[in-house]
Design a protein around this motif. Structure first.
Motif, short mmCIF file in Angstrom:
data_model
loop_
_atom_site.label_atom_id
_atom_site.label_comp_id
_atom_site.label_asym_id
_atom_site.label_seq_id
_atom_site.Cartn_x
_atom_site.Cartn_y
_atom_site.Cartn_z
N LYS A 9 0.83 -1.20 0.00
CA LYS A 9 0.00 0.00 0.00
C LYS A 9 0.87 1.26 0.00
N LEU A 10 1.97 1.24 0.78
CA LEU A 10 2.87 2.39 0.80
C LEU A 10 3.51 2.62 -0.55
N VAL A 11 3.90 1.56 -1.23
CA VAL A 11 4.50 1.69 -2.56
C VAL A 11 3.48 2.28 -3.54
N ALA A 12 2.23 1.79 -3.46
CA ALA A 12 1.19 2.30 -4.36
C ALA A 12 0.90 3.77 -4.07
N LEU A 13 0.82 4.13 -2.79
CA LEU A 13 0.55 5.54 -2.45
C LEU A 13 1.70 6.43 -2.87
N THR A 14 2.93 5.95 -2.73
CA THR A 14 4.09 6.74 -3.15
C THR A 14 4.07 6.97 -4.66
N ARG A 15 3.71 5.93 -5.41
CA ARG A 15 3.61 6.06 -6.86
C ARG A 15 2.51 7.06 -7.24
N GLN A 16 1.35 6.98 -6.56
CA GLN A 16 0.25 7.92 -6.83
C GLN A 16 0.68 9.35 -6.49
N MET A 17 1.43 9.51 -5.38
CA MET A 17 1.88 10.84 -4.98
C MET A 17 2.82 11.42 -6.04
N ALA A 18 3.72 10.61 -6.56
CA ALA A 18 4.65 11.08 -7.59
C ALA A 18 3.89 11.45 -8.86
N ASP A 19 2.90 10.64 -9.22
CA ASP A 19 2.09 10.95 -10.41
C ASP A 19 1.31 12.25 -10.23
N ALA A 21 2.15 14.75 -8.32
CA ALA A 21 3.09 15.88 -8.35
C ALA A 21 3.50 16.20 -9.78
N GLU A 22 3.68 15.17 -10.61
CA GLU A 22 4.03 15.41 -12.01
C GLU A 22 2.89 16.09 -12.75
N ALA A 23 1.64 15.77 -12.35
CA ALA A 23 0.47 16.37 -12.98
C ALA A 23 0.13 17.74 -12.39
N MET A 24 1.00 18.24 -11.51
CA MET A 24 0.83 19.54 -10.86
C MET A 24 -0.42 19.59 -9.98
N ASP A 25 -0.85 18.45 -9.46
CA ASP A 25 -1.98 18.39 -8.53
C ASP A 25 -1.39 18.26 -7.12
N PHE A 26 -0.93 19.40 -6.60
CA PHE A 26 -0.20 19.39 -5.34
C PHE A 26 -1.09 19.13 -4.13
N GLU A 27 -2.37 19.47 -4.22
CA GLU A 27 -3.27 19.20 -3.10
C GLU A 27 -3.44 17.69 -2.92
N LYS A 28 -3.59 16.98 -4.02
CA LYS A 28 -3.72 15.53 -3.94
C LYS A 28 -2.42 14.91 -3.46
N ALA A 29 -1.29 15.43 -3.94
CA ALA A 29 0.01 14.92 -3.51
C ALA A 29 0.22 15.13 -2.01
N THR A 30 -0.23 16.27 -1.50
CA THR A 30 -0.11 16.55 -0.07
C THR A 30 -0.98 15.60 0.74
N ALA A 31 -2.20 15.35 0.27
CA ALA A 31 -3.08 14.42 0.97
C ALA A 31 -2.49 13.01 0.98
N LEU A 32 -1.89 12.61 -0.13
CA LEU A 32 -1.27 11.29 -0.19
C LEU A 32 -0.04 11.23 0.72
N ARG A 33 0.73 12.31 0.78
CA ARG A 33 1.89 12.36 1.67
C ARG A 33 1.46 12.22 3.12
N ASN A 34 0.37 12.90 3.49
CA ASN A 34 -0.13 12.80 4.86
C ASN A 34 -0.65 11.40 5.16
N ALA A 43 4.01 11.98 12.30
CA ALA A 43 3.06 13.09 12.33
C ALA A 43 3.21 13.90 11.04
N PRO A 44 2.14 14.06 10.27
CA PRO A 44 2.25 14.86 9.05
C PRO A 44 2.39 16.34 9.39
#
Length: 97
Positions: A9-19, A21-34, A43-44
């Motif tokens: 699950k962590l690997v999948a979330l990390t991949r989604q976060m990178a995708d 960030a590449e798509a410039m959707d930083f809000e989604k990337a932040t939510a995935l990072r948290n 603690a996020p």
């Protein structure tokens, strides 16, 4: 959950976060990072907080320069030598008494 499924699950979330960030959707990337930080038990970062490192307080009595140096640990398997007994070491036995 097993550690294997958590890791997947962590690997999948990390991949989604990178995708995201590449798509410039930083809000989604932040939510995935948290979410990743929550799963790992970290603690996020809160909104508005700068990326700073928190420093813990030193143990009691540790003051001044050089107290941040870690204490050296002895090698694994090392045993502290036995203290000599100064009352009996190098004592000549009394002969004939």
């Amino acid at each position: 959950m097993s550690s294997r499924s958590i890791n997947e699950k962590l690997v999948a979330l990390t991949r989604q976060m990178a995708d995201a960030a590449e798509a410039m959707d930083f809000e989604k990337a932040t939510a995935l990072r948290n979410e990743i930080a929550r799963i790992k038990g970290e603690a996020p970062l809160q909104e508005g907080d700068p990326d700073t490192v928190t420093v813990g307080q030193p143990p009691p009595g540790a003051m001044g320069l050089g107290t941040q140096v870690p204490v050296r640990q002895p090698p694994k398997g090392w045993v502290k030598p036995k203290k000599p007994d100064f009352m009996t070491k190098n004592v000549k036995p009394r002969a004939g008494r």
